[in-house]
Write an enzyme that holds these catalytic residues in place. Structure first.
Site, PDB file in Angstrom:
ATOM      1  N   CYS A  83      -4.135   0.690  -2.381  1.00 46.27           N
ATOM      2  CA  CYS A  83      -3.999  -0.554  -1.625  1.00 46.27           C
ATOM      3  C   CYS A  83      -2.948  -1.475  -2.247  1.00 46.27           C
ATOM      4  O   CYS A  83      -2.683  -1.415  -3.451  1.00 46.27           O
ATOM      5  CB  CYS A  83      -5.318  -1.305  -1.595  1.00 46.27           C
ATOM      6  SG  CYS A  83      -6.636  -0.461  -0.731  1.00 46.27           S
ATOM      7  N   ASN A 109       0.842  -1.202   0.000  1.00 47.90           N
ATOM      8  CA  ASN A 109       0.000   0.000   0.000  1.00 47.90           C
ATOM      9  C   ASN A 109       0.878   1.254   0.000  1.00 47.90           C
ATOM     10  O   ASN A 109       1.975   1.268   0.583  1.00 47.90           O
ATOM     11  CB  ASN A 109      -1.002   0.009   1.160  1.00 47.90           C
ATOM     12  CG  ASN A 109      -0.405  -0.234   2.524  1.00 47.90           C
ATOM     13  OD1 ASN A 109       0.592  -0.930   2.668  1.00 47.90           O
ATOM     14  ND2 ASN A 109      -1.021   0.334   3.547  1.00 47.90           N
ATOM     15  N   CYS A 134     -10.758  -4.257   0.385  1.00 49.89           N
ATOM     16  CA  CYS A 134     -11.787  -3.222   0.242  1.00 49.89           C
ATOM     17  C   CYS A 134     -12.581  -3.449  -1.049  1.00 49.89           C
ATOM     18  O   CYS A 134     -12.172  -4.219  -1.930  1.00 49.89           O
ATOM     19  CB  CYS A 134     -11.148  -1.842   0.248  1.00 49.89           C
ATOM     20  SG  CYS A 134     -10.333  -1.400  -1.306  1.00 49.89           S
ATOM     21  N   CYS A 146     -10.732  -2.829  -4.410  1.00 50.71           N
ATOM     22  CA  CYS A 146      -9.811  -3.912  -4.800  1.00 50.71           C
ATOM     23  C   CYS A 146     -10.570  -5.138  -5.276  1.00 50.71           C
ATOM     24  O   CYS A 146     -10.151  -5.809  -6.216  1.00 50.71           O
ATOM     25  CB  CYS A 146      -8.893  -4.272  -3.638  1.00 50.71           C
ATOM     26  SG  CYS A 146      -7.645  -3.007  -3.341  1.00 50.71           S
ATOM     27  N   GLU A 205      -3.152  -4.631  -2.946  1.00 50.09           N
ATOM     28  CA  GLU A 205      -3.693  -5.523  -3.979  1.00 50.09           C
ATOM     29  C   GLU A 205      -3.685  -4.823  -5.339  1.00 50.09           C
ATOM     30  O   GLU A 205      -3.302  -5.414  -6.352  1.00 50.09           O
ATOM     31  CB  GLU A 205      -5.144  -5.917  -3.641  1.00 50.09           C
ATOM     32  CG  GLU A 205      -5.310  -6.686  -2.356  1.00 50.09           C
ATOM     33  CD  GLU A 205      -5.545  -5.797  -1.149  1.00 50.09           C
ATOM     34  OE1 GLU A 205      -4.938  -4.709  -1.057  1.00 50.09           O
ATOM     35  OE2 GLU A 205      -6.335  -6.196  -0.282  1.00 50.09           O
ATOM     36  N   GLU A 254       0.386   5.238   0.715  1.00 44.12           N
ATOM     37  CA  GLU A 254      -0.529   6.267   1.209  1.00 44.12           C
ATOM     38  C   GLU A 254      -0.085   7.658   0.763  1.00 44.12           C
ATOM     39  O   GLU A 254       1.015   7.846   0.207  1.00 44.12           O
ATOM     40  CB  GLU A 254      -0.611   6.186   2.742  1.00 44.12           C
ATOM     41  CG  GLU A 254      -1.173   4.842   3.178  1.00 44.12           C
ATOM     42  CD  GLU A 254      -1.431   4.721   4.667  1.00 44.12           C
ATOM     43  OE1 GLU A 254      -0.933   5.569   5.444  1.00 44.12           O
ATOM     44  OE2 GLU A 254      -2.116   3.760   5.045  1.00 44.12           O
TER      45      GLU A 254
HETATM   46  N1  THU Z   1      -5.319  -1.330   2.541  1.00 41.02           N
HETATM   47  C1  THU Z   1      -4.786  -2.218   1.663  1.00 41.02           C
HETATM   48  O1  THU Z   1      -3.624  -2.094   1.245  1.00 41.02           O
HETATM   49  N2  THU Z   1      -5.573  -3.242   1.230  1.00 41.02           N
HETATM   50  C2  THU Z   1      -6.878  -3.421   1.600  1.00 41.02           C
HETATM   51  O2  THU Z   1      -7.531  -4.319   1.097  1.00 41.02           O
HETATM   52  C3  THU Z   1      -7.487  -2.560   2.604  1.00 41.02           C
HETATM   53  C4  THU Z   1      -6.674  -1.408   3.051  1.00 41.02           C
HETATM   54  C5  THU Z   1      -4.497  -0.217   2.989  1.00 41.02           C
HETATM   55  C6  THU Z   1      -4.951   1.114   2.480  1.00 41.02           C
HETATM   56  C7  THU Z   1      -4.392   2.043   3.526  1.00 41.02           C
HETATM   57  O3  THU Z   1      -3.050   2.339   3.218  1.00 41.02           O
HETATM   58  C8  THU Z   1      -4.408   1.215   4.807  1.00 41.02           C
HETATM   59  O4  THU Z   1      -4.529  -0.131   4.389  1.00 41.02           O
HETATM   60  C9  THU Z   1      -5.526   1.549   5.766  1.00 41.02           C
HETATM   61  O5  THU Z   1      -6.737   1.575   5.134  1.00 41.02           O
END
Ligand code: THU
Length: 125
Positions: A53, A42, A86, A89, A55, A44
């Protein structure tokens, strides 16, 4: 490919996560039917909504390298809590495989599922 190797790759790439806002480090290892692995973490942003994310990072890396025949995905989150991908994804993953096997790993739990189980009524043109 050995599942344990995919798990190792997902864990390794989670260490690369750029997650200073949530502190939630996620790694994904996406296996193609031809045996190639694409990893993603991920990423940010201070404008939170721009975060990507793990994925989708892995999927976008694979597509940009000309691969879309995915068979298996391992997702690791460095947490005791087991989460599921989420909605964004799920939709992106469902674009490329209807039979994708998904393993989600936390530091305490493991869940084996599929993209169809996670998104049974996907939007599809
Ligand atoms: N996140 C993912 O990388 N994958 C997911 O399926 C859900 C959330 C990350 C996004 C963000 O950087 C952190 O987790 C918190 O939401």
């Amino acid at each position: 490919m050995d599942k344990e190797l995919l798990i190792k790759k997902a864990k390794q790439v989670s260490e690369k996560a750029y997650a200073p806002y949530s502190g939630f480090k996620v790694g994904a290892a996406l296996l193609t039917k031809s045996g190639k692995v694409f990893t993603g973490c991920n990423v940010e942003n201070s404008s939170y909504g721009l975060s990507n994310c793990a994925e989708r990072t892995a999927v976008f890396k694979a597509i940009s390298e000309g691969k879309m025949d995915f068979s298996e995905l391992v997702i690791y989150v460095d947490s005791d809590i087991l989460f599921t991908p989420c909605g964004a994804c799920r939709q992106v993953l469902s674009e490329f495989s209807s039979d994708l096997k998904i393993t989600i790993i936390s530091n305490k739990d493991r869940l084996e599922t599929t993209i169809t189980e996670l998104l049974p009524y996907k939007f599809h043109l």
